[in-house]
Design a protein around this motif. Structure first.
Motif, PDB file in Angstrom:
ATOM      1  N   UNK A 180     -52.330 107.636  61.808  1.00 47.33           N
ATOM      2  CA  UNK A 180     -53.204 108.801  61.840  1.00 47.33           C
ATOM      3  C   UNK A 180     -52.658 109.988  61.087  1.00 47.33           C
ATOM      4  N   UNK A 181     -51.497 109.870  60.438  1.00 42.39           N
ATOM      5  CA  UNK A 181     -50.896 110.976  59.701  1.00 42.39           C
ATOM      6  C   UNK A 181     -50.950 110.713  58.202  1.00 42.39           C
ATOM      7  N   UNK A 255     -55.535 115.107  57.507  1.00 41.58           N
ATOM      8  CA  UNK A 255     -55.655 116.321  58.350  1.00 41.58           C
ATOM      9  C   UNK A 255     -55.756 115.913  59.812  1.00 41.58           C
ATOM     10  N   UNK A 256     -55.193 116.749  60.675  1.00 45.00           N
ATOM     11  CA  UNK A 256     -55.319 116.544  62.112  1.00 45.00           C
ATOM     12  C   UNK A 256     -54.883 117.781  62.844  1.00 45.00           C
ATOM     13  N   UNK A 257     -55.256 117.948  64.129  1.00 47.32           N
ATOM     14  CA  UNK A 257     -54.857 119.136  64.892  1.00 47.32           C
ATOM     15  C   UNK A 257     -53.341 119.369  64.924  1.00 47.32           C
TER      16      UNK A 257
END
Length: 261
Positions: A180-181, A255-257
């Protein structure tokens, strides 16, 4: 008509742009004004061969009509987004004198505007009873701030070649990631050219799509991580749409929080 001189006409005042006209002066009439106001300015502009001249208004709250040399060139609703218009044909050449720009801005709110509101206008009976002065209007609002109005962003002129990119946006068409990165992705660019009716100009045109990313340990100097040269097919009305417009990106930073940049 009234002279365009604030010394001769007290209803004309110098107004900075960008600003809210109803938050600049100490005049209660200006602050509580409901309806249209007019901005005007003289300017000179070159008309370079092979180029178009575009007038861009960054924000005008709420309704606006734009005139260049007494020709209406644009109408826009809403002060939250910019708008622009090609004004090449209505501009004077520098040797023909200055151009005159007028922008009519109306701050009236309705049930369909954002924010919403309505205008109270007295009935004829209320006016006859002298409950309100002649011409009385009041903007009724349902929020806890002033209905700031005026030209809220810069107004600029810029030029582009006649053959130019008229529209572009990007979408991620596929994505594979285990953590997820980072991951492999495909980015599709939708773009259209306009004004490219000259086949020689279109044949000599090269449009390169590049994806940039900050260099390791640097926040200011980006590096190219993927690119593709676009080709276009002709559409109606002198428009051309990109065809080979998918760019593969390997080891992309997603992108991610927890990792927003």
């Amino acid at each position: 008509s009234a002279p365009l001189d604030g010394d001769q006409n007290p209803s004309i005042i110098d107004m900075p742009v960008p600003s809210s006209f109803n938050d600049v002066t100490t005049n209660a009439t200006v602050r509580n004004w409901v309806g249209a106001v007019w901005y005007y300015r003289e300017f000179f502009s070159a008309k370079p061969s092979g180029h178009r001249v575009v007038l861009r208004v960054g924000s005008a709250q709420y309704w606006s009509d734009v005139y260049v040399n007494s020709v209406k060139v644009a109408h826009h609703e809403g002060g939250h987004l910019p708008f622009e218009v090609d004004v090449t044909k209505v501009l004077n050449a520098p040797t023909d004198g200055p151009n005159m720009l007028h922008i009519k801005v109306n701050n009236t709110l309705t049930h369909s505007t954002l924010p919403p509101g309505e205008v109270f206008v007295p009935t004829r009976q209320q006016l006859l009873k002298h409950q309100y002065p002649e011409g009385y209007r009041k903007q009724q609002i349902h929020f806890d701030f002033l209905n700031y109005a005026g030209i809220h962003r810069s107004v600029v002129l810029y030029t582009t070649p006649v053959c130019h990119i008229a529209d572009a946006h990007f979408t991620t068409t596929s994505l594979e990631s285990e953590d997820g990165i980072t991951g492999d992705a495909e980015v599709e660019m939708y773009s259209e050219l306009q004004g490219c009716d000259n086949e020689n100009a279109l044949g000599n045109l090269k449009v390169k799509l590049s994806l940039l990313s900050p260099r390791e340990g640097s926040t200011s100097i980006p590096q190219e991580v993927a690119s593709v040269f676009l080709s276009y097919r002709q559409l109606k009305f002198g428009r051309h749409k990109a065809t080979n417009n998918i760019v593969p990106v390997h080891n992309a930073n997603l992108w991610g929080p927890g990792h927003p940049s």
